[in-house]
Design a protein around this motif. Structure first.
Motif, PDB file in Angstrom:
ATOM      1  N   TRP A  64      -6.161  -1.551   8.282  1.00 38.41           N
ATOM      2  CA  TRP A  64      -5.364  -1.395   7.058  1.00 38.41           C
ATOM      3  C   TRP A  64      -3.930  -1.014   7.387  1.00 38.41           C
ATOM      4  O   TRP A  64      -2.977  -1.544   6.777  1.00 38.41           O
ATOM      5  N   ASP A  83      -0.746  -3.280   6.424  1.00 40.27           N
ATOM      6  CA  ASP A  83       0.324  -2.806   5.541  1.00 40.27           C
ATOM      7  C   ASP A  83       1.697  -3.074   6.135  1.00 40.27           C
ATOM      8  O   ASP A  83       2.632  -3.466   5.424  1.00 40.27           O
ATOM      9  N   GLU A  93       4.535  -5.405   4.431  1.00 38.85           N
ATOM     10  CA  GLU A  93       5.884  -4.912   4.154  1.00 38.85           C
ATOM     11  C   GLU A  93       6.931  -5.852   4.725  1.00 38.85           C
ATOM     12  O   GLU A  93       7.950  -6.118   4.092  1.00 38.85           O
TER      13      GLU A  93
END
Length: 447
Positions: free
Chosen positions: A235, A239, A243
């Motif tokens: 995760w 992420d 981004e």
């Protein structure tokens, strides 16, 4: 550290996986409420996208290291106009765990102490034990002195541990040497409660095969714990990738225009590397952290720091860092033992064939696990990039067996049982033979 929620708050397992027979994760020394969650098998039940607070702020030790490194570079440049040895052709700085002083100087000092009549180097915290340095912290705010003293004691005395490798201080030594930030249990649980990551199926295909022949590991660490840790790491990596993707304009533009924008963005970021992804073999690399840690949150933050700060090249793209490391195994072996290198080359055996697991996992694939922990103490103190030299050391240790075998591939399929002290000793001897430019490649190959 905040306590995890009680078991009563955990959702029931989906009917499709209720038949799974989980072994309760044993913990003879501490009560592990976190591992009672059994949330590894509920990851696919829900996908909570709640945001998780960032914990990548630089620590005090990190800031102090940077200032000290810059100070040393200025001193050397003022003295002879040349930069420190810790930079390769790319101009990148030495890895975090090998900031100051330069490793070869430190290693030469270590070698000198073993000669008759020599004296040990004096450090500001040298009168304290490693446990005292970790427990009490630096005296008078001397972070650099405390760090250098701790590094010396790791290699000179080792981390005190039981026969099974268990130690009350080891995980904290690792956290400091890896410059890992503080992470609350709630932040870790927030990652767990997000559900299955995009890499979840790959993780489940790997975890059941992790150190299956090691009774110490199987007795202490459950597969559920390993799944949770890897899914949380996946995760975090996801992420970062998201981004980066969202920072690139995409609406109303052609694919060619978006590619141009991406290229420009990459150039403007001054060579910022692409984010990492979950790769096969990461399960073995995570195993020693879970074994040594007192809780999953500690293992998570230490493992995340290793991947993203020390060895980002190992989990990026086609694992380019690993392949650079394999090429360096061949190069270093040719320097320190030309006869052995030529024999393997004549048999069509390059490091790509026999050393891939050893490079990727920092030798965690070679039992026994307690010896892996002791070798990692050394690697985290002076830089995980030195794993390349440790692999060459293992090859030279089994030199006679390789040269006497008409089929050395059979010998290299399984390295002999790891002996951390012997490997470290041989590694230190090899380091002195490595030219500066090759050493620079070793330092930078993980980045």
């Amino acid at each position: 550290m905040p306590s995890p929620a009680p078991d009563s708050t955990i959702p029931s397992l989906p009917s499709s996986i209720q038949h799974t027979d989980l072994q309760p994760p044993p913990s003879p020394r501490t009560h592990r409420a976190l591992r009672r969650l059994q949330s590894a098998h509920t990851l696919g039940a829900s996908r909570n996208v709640a945001a998780v607070s960032s914990f990548n702020q630089p620590s005090l030790i990190s800031q102090q290291r940077l200032r000290e490194q810059q100070h040393q570079q200025h001193q050397q440049q003022d003295g002879n106009g040349s930069p420190t040895r810790g930079r390769g052709a790319s101009g990148r700085a030495r890895a975090n765990s090998d900031a100051t002083p330069p490793l070869v100087h430190q290693m030469n000092t270590l070698t000198a102490t073993r000669r008759p009549g020599s004296k040990k180097p004096v450090f500001s915290h040298g009168h304290l034990t490693l446990s005292q340095i970790i427990r009490d912290g630096p005296a008078d705010g001397d972070y650099v002195g405390a760090l250098e003293s701790a590094r010396w004691k790791v290699i000179d005395e080792g981390v005190k541990s039981a026969e099974d490798g268990m130690s009350t201080v080891r995980i904290y030594v690792w956290l400091i040497l890896l410059d890992a930030p503080i992470l609350s249990t709630d932040d870790y649980l927030a990652l767990i409660h997000r559900g299955a990551s995009p890499a979840y199926s790959k993780i489940r295909n790997d975890t059941f095969r992790t150190l299956t022949t090691d009774p110490l590991f199987r007795r202490r660490v459950s597969e559920a714990s390993l799944i949770r840790l890897l899914n949380a790491i996946a995760w975090k990596l996801h992420d970062v990738k998201e981004e980066e993707r969202l920072t690139l304009p995409s609406t109303g533009r052609s694919s060619m225009a978006r590619a141009s924008l991406a290229s420009n963005a990459s150039e403007s970021s001054q060579g910022k590397p692409e984010p990492g992804v979950y790769v096969q073999g990461m399960n073995v690399l995570a195993a020693p952290f879970l074994y040594a840690a007192r809780g999953e949150a500690e293992a998570f933050v230490a493992f995340h720091s290793l991947l993203t700060r020390e060895c980002p090249g190992y989990i990026r793209g086609a694992m380019d860092g690993v392949h650079r490391g394999l090429a360096l195994v061949d190069k270093v072996l040719a320097i320190v033992d030309p006869k052995l290198a030529m024999y393997l080359t004549a048999k069509g055996l390059s490091a790509e064939i026999y050393a891939f697991p050893s490079v990727l996992t920092l030798c965690a694939c070679t039992p026994p696990l307690p010896e892996v922990l002791r070798l990692w103490d050394f690697l985290f103190a002076y830089g995980p990039h030195l794993n390349i030299v440790c692999i060459v050391a293992q090859l030279t240790i089994m030199r006679s067996q390789i040269l006497e075998s008409p089929s050395p591939n059979k010998v290299l399929r399984s390295f002999p049982q790891l002996n951390a002290d012997l490997v470290k000793s041989v590694t230190i001897g090899i380091i002195k033979k490595i030219p500066d430019d090759v050493y620079g490649e070793i330092v930078n190959h993980t980045l």
